[in-house]
Design a protein around this motif. Structure first.
Motif, PDB file in Angstrom:
ATOM      1  N   SER A  56      33.825  24.525  42.761  1.00  0.00           N
ATOM      2  CA  SER A  56      34.924  24.482  44.091  1.00  0.00           C
ATOM      3  C   SER A  56      35.240  25.847  44.343  1.00  0.00           C
ATOM      4  N   GLN A  70      29.281  23.463  48.239  1.00  0.00           N
ATOM      5  CA  GLN A  70      30.239  22.354  48.997  1.00  0.00           C
ATOM      6  C   GLN A  70      29.393  21.091  49.313  1.00  0.00           C
ATOM      7  N   VAL A 130      29.049  33.805  35.491  1.00  0.00           N
ATOM      8  CA  VAL A 130      29.336  34.846  36.338  1.00  0.00           C
ATOM      9  C   VAL A 130      30.849  35.482  35.795  1.00  0.00           C
ATOM     10  N   GLY A 182      29.240  43.410  45.456  1.00  0.00           N
ATOM     11  CA  GLY A 182      29.391  42.727  46.494  1.00  0.00           C
ATOM     12  C   GLY A 182      29.007  41.265  46.000  1.00  0.00           C
TER      13      GLY A 182
ATOM     14  N   VAL B  28      36.599  37.547  34.794  1.00  0.00           N
ATOM     15  CA  VAL B  28      36.023  38.132  36.234  1.00  0.00           C
ATOM     16  C   VAL B  28      34.542  38.400  35.942  1.00  0.00           C
ATOM     17  N   ALA B  29      34.001  38.629  37.135  1.00  0.00           N
ATOM     18  CA  ALA B  29      32.394  39.142  37.302  1.00  0.00           C
ATOM     19  C   ALA B  29      32.677  40.491  36.809  1.00  0.00           C
ATOM     20  N   SER B 173      36.819  29.374  54.423  1.00  0.00           N
ATOM     21  CA  SER B 173      36.033  28.767  53.402  1.00  0.00           C
ATOM     22  C   SER B 173      36.877  27.970  52.573  1.00  0.00           C
ATOM     23  N   GLY B 174      36.445  27.151  52.011  1.00  0.00           N
ATOM     24  CA  GLY B 174      37.131  25.937  51.103  1.00  0.00           C
ATOM     25  C   GLY B 174      37.794  25.255  52.131  1.00  0.00           C
ATOM     26  N   LYS B 179      44.426  29.207  47.460  1.00  0.00           N
ATOM     27  CA  LYS B 179      43.325  29.635  46.773  1.00  0.00           C
ATOM     28  C   LYS B 179      42.033  29.984  46.940  1.00  0.00           C
ATOM     29  N   ASN B 183      40.145  33.598  46.435  1.00  0.00           N
ATOM     30  CA  ASN B 183      38.913  33.758  46.368  1.00  0.00           C
ATOM     31  C   ASN B 183      38.201  34.784  47.174  1.00  0.00           C
ATOM     32  N   GLU B 184      38.521  34.792  48.631  1.00  0.00           N
ATOM     33  CA  GLU B 184      38.082  35.661  49.528  1.00  0.00           C
ATOM     34  C   GLU B 184      38.486  37.272  49.099  1.00  0.00           C
ATOM     35  N   ARG B 187      36.372  38.412  46.774  1.00  0.00           N
ATOM     36  CA  ARG B 187      35.020  38.837  47.366  1.00  0.00           C
ATOM     37  C   ARG B 187      34.997  40.247  47.860  1.00  0.00           C
ATOM     38  N   VAL B 190      35.154  42.686  45.203  1.00  0.00           N
ATOM     39  CA  VAL B 190      33.926  42.945  44.419  1.00  0.00           C
ATOM     40  C   VAL B 190      32.857  43.767  45.453  1.00  0.00           C
ATOM     41  N   THR B 191      33.355  43.694  46.731  1.00  0.00           N
ATOM     42  CA  THR B 191      32.455  44.622  47.658  1.00  0.00           C
ATOM     43  C   THR B 191      32.905  45.875  47.757  1.00  0.00           C
ATOM     44  N   LEU B 291      40.362  29.943  36.088  1.00  0.00           N
ATOM     45  CA  LEU B 291      40.179  30.080  37.485  1.00  0.00           C
ATOM     46  C   LEU B 291      40.935  31.593  37.599  1.00  0.00           C
ATOM     47  N   HIS B 292      40.331  32.206  38.707  1.00  0.00           N
ATOM     48  CA  HIS B 292      40.858  33.516  39.228  1.00  0.00           C
ATOM     49  C   HIS B 292      41.169  34.385  38.046  1.00  0.00           C
ATOM     50  N   ILE B 306      38.284  22.492  40.968  1.00  0.00           N
ATOM     51  CA  ILE B 306      39.666  22.644  41.246  1.00  0.00           C
ATOM     52  C   ILE B 306      40.055  21.848  42.405  1.00  0.00           C
TER      53      ILE B 306
END
Lengths: 279, 406
Positions: A56, A70, A130, A182, B28-29, B173-174, B179, B183-184, B187, B190-191, B291-292, B306
């Protein structure tokens, strides 16, 4: 189980070409169609299958893979069903390695031991999780390796010389070099920089180094394949699925062929790349 | 869950891996790991650096307006007819909530680390406003991720952020809630690893965030402790605070965790009731998951997906909780209870009319629990509640529910 992965990379090395590693989202857009896609991948030229476990909250994924997850979840996909996909696939193919890729929570929720036993039973060869960096190895990596499931780690441009040994410790199967900082589905990086990064990693490990993030076309696959032991394609594949669906998200009779057409083209690219990086 | 052995101190966590018992950690990634390790190193230096602490204290006094008052709610106490009720008034801070305490601390770290750009996530917009505020104050460009649903229902805060020079990016998104905004933001981070500092708004996320945010918010509990000693010459009998992610609550609770005589109650958003899906009571109705960036109690389905939460208060509308609260729940040191939307709304109205204070809907949840407990306690007992935000932002929501046109 580790044997299947090692044999595949050894054979490709003998052939003198890099691996084509194809990512697909388990259950996208529905169980039967994704099983059809999975079964068709080796014939189209896929050497290793990464099977996405939908989650999710896919924090490291771009829009294409988010939406694929999704769609799968909306159609009732679960971790158990993703394992069923692999189990069904294995009835027809005992040679193509399968790597599960996703996030930790559904695995943790199932229970690590239960999950690993089920994964082995389903014919899974490796895991890419990940959100489990080396600092979290006790969670899943060490139990997985103990049971003979490869734990494939991501290395990134932020993984410097000092950190590389930490990232490579306990990793097996292959190393997945994420060619840019990214999310999945971003633009292709400069292949010459990728080649240098692959060489940097290879100085620290005997494992094959495969490269992903940004590969969308046969030309990309050829360029990246020249510099690495494998090329990973993900977002481009799930985008083919998305593009083939009806307006309300249902599979059509060209959903599977949309994927195989792309993968055949990528396979041509990979097969024309000389394996510069391998000795 | 197995009950862990009672620790020697409830204030010693996290351990060096960022764990509170089984909770917390760094999930985390790989791309983010080096950044998180850098942040931890810088934070560890800053913690004990007199210059950093002095700058933090100076800004606390002159920019935020600390210490916030400790207020004896005389009329409310009389109305309820039990324990004496004190409010720690962090709603009087600059920007209107406790969120600024954390943002000031983190922007100083961003500056020390030579970062050039600030990102943040926000639900109700309070943390977004506080982040945009400190970014303006220190001259950083700032991007705030906010769920598209929340952008619509919190228009005044969106406008405030824009006035402050921040770019507000609606997240579609989502399901377009907090939450997804988080996520965004991850993202984005990470970029843009080289130049970007991520100000997480609550005491959650990968280590060192839960500890760091707690330390920046603990000023609430430290001040309250001194202020109450001055006013009453003793410790409170009970602490009450609302928990969404849990930063205001841990800020109040932490300095009191080892005082056995102090009962501690955290109040979750019970939404429309725990029997359905529409609530955010992750500690009462969730179970541990990841999560997170951290392991903590989460609202999740049988497959570990979730769930979306629901609360009348956008600030509590999050399906997780800071990891230290999960540990405090399992250890039994803190009791966590749900309060429903309608109970919070009634508390909001009662406080407005008895004390002339319009509280935010988040502390209105804590207040609803105080309203239940105070009458059952003796008149010489003391409840200390964190009034962590003011209700200006909520008048439109409340007006709509009460059928009053604005």
């Amino acid at each position: 189980m580790t044997a299947r992965m090692d044999k595949r990379f050894a054979d490709l090395k003998a052939e003198g070409r890099p691996a084509l590693i194809t990512y697909m989202m388990g259950g996208d857009p529905d169980f039967q169609t994704s099983l059809g896609i999975m079964k068709a991948l080796p014939g189209a030229g896929a050497d290793v299958i990464e099977l996405g476990m939908p989650f999710s909250d896919p924090m490291a994924d771009g829009p294409a893979i988010q939406l694929a997850g999704q769609r799968a979840l909306a159609n009732g996909q679960t971790l158990a069903k993703t394992l069923d996909l692999a189990r069904e696939f294995r009835k027809h193919d005992q040679d193509t390695p399968i790597v599960l890729m996703g996030y930790y929570n559904p695995i943790y929720n199932m229970g690590v031991e239960t999950f690993l036993d089920a994964a082995l039973d389903a014919g899974i060869d490796g895991l890419i999780v990940v959100d489990l960096p080396p600092e979290m190895d006790d969670e899943l990596c060490i139990p997985a390796v103990a049971k003979g499931v490869n734990f494939i780690r991501l290395a990134t441009p932020t993984t410097d010389e000092k950190r590389l040994p930490t990232v490579l410790r306990n990793t097996s199967g292959f190393v997945y070099y994420v060619s840019m900082n990214g999310i999945t589905g971003s633009a292709l990086p400069d292949p010459s920089l990728v080649g240098a990064a692959v060489q940097r990693i290879k100085a620290h490990t005997e494992l094959p180094v495969c490269v992903g993030f940004g590969v969308k076309t046969a030309d990309h696959a050829r360029a990246i394949g020249a510099a690495a032991d494998g090329v990973v394609v993900g977002s481009a594949i799930v985008s083919q699925v998305a593009g083939s669906l009806t307006v309300d998200g249902k599979a059509t009779d060209h959903t599977i062929s949309a994927v195989t057409t792309l993968v055949s083209g990528l396979a041509t690219g990979v097969r024309s790349a000389r394996l510069v990086a391998a000795e | 869950m197995n009950q862990p052995l009672k620790p020697n101190s409830f204030r010693a966590g996290p351990d060096e891996d960022g764990r509170f018992g089984i909770y917390g950690g760094r999930f985390v990634a790989e791309t983010l790991m080096p950044l998180i390790l850098d942040l931890e190193a810088e934070w560890n230096k800053a913690k004990t650096d007199a210059e950093f602490q002095a700058e933090l204290a100076h800004l606390g006094t002159h920019y935020i307006g600390r210490p916030s008052p400790l207020y004896f709610a005389e009329r409310l106490t009389a109305e309820l007819g039990g324990a004496k009720i004190y409010f720690k008034r962090d709603e009087l801070n600059h920007t209107g909530s406790h969120k600024i305490n954390n943002c000031i601390g983190q922007i100083l770290l961003a500056k020390r680390m030579g970062k050039k750009r600030i990102i943040a996530e926000t639900g109700a917009g309070q943390h977004g406003v506080a982040s945009a505020t400190v970014a303006a104050r220190f001259g950083f460009p700032c991007v705030v991720y906010m769920g598209a649903t929340d952008v619509e229902r919190q228009a005044p805060n969106v406008f405030r952020m824009k006035l402050l020079g921040a770019e507000v990016k609606p997240v579609t998104s989502g399901h377009g809630t907090l939450k997804d905004a988080m996520n965004e933001a991850l993202r984005d981070w990470v970029t843009n690893v080289d130049d970007t500092y991520y100000i997480i708004g609550t005491a959650a996320g990968p280590h060192p965030y839960p500890e760091m945010v707690r330390e920046f918010q603990s000023v609430i509990g430290k001040e309250a402790r001194e202020q109450l000693m001055a006013a009453e010459g003793r410790l409170p009998d009970m602490l009450v605070a609302a928990v969404g992610g849990g930063s205001n609550a841990i800020g109040l609770f932490h300095p009191f965790l080892d005082d056995e005589s102090v009962r501690i109650v955290g109040v979750e958003a019970g939404g429309k009731g725990l029997e359905g899906e529409e609530h955010c009571a992750s500690l009462t109705a969730g179970r541990p998951g990841v999560l997170h960036g951290n392991r903590t109690y989460l609202l999740q389905d049988g497959d570990g997906q979730i769930k979306e939460g629901h609360s009348i208060s956008a600030g509590l509308d999050y399906p997780g909780i800071g990891p230290e609260h999960s540990w405090l729940k399992d250890s039994g040191r803190v009791e966590y209870v749900p309060i429903k939307d309608d109970e919070a709304l009634a508390a909001f109205q009662l406080l407005t009319r008895t004390e002339g204070i319009i509280p935010a809907l988040e502390p209105s949840h804590a207040l609803a629990e105080v309203i239940k407990r105070a009458p059952t306690m003796d008149k010489d007992q003391i409840i200390l509640m964190n009034l962590c935000g003011r209700g200006d932002k909520d008048i439109f929501t409340v007006g709509k529910i009460l059928g009053m046109g604005l």
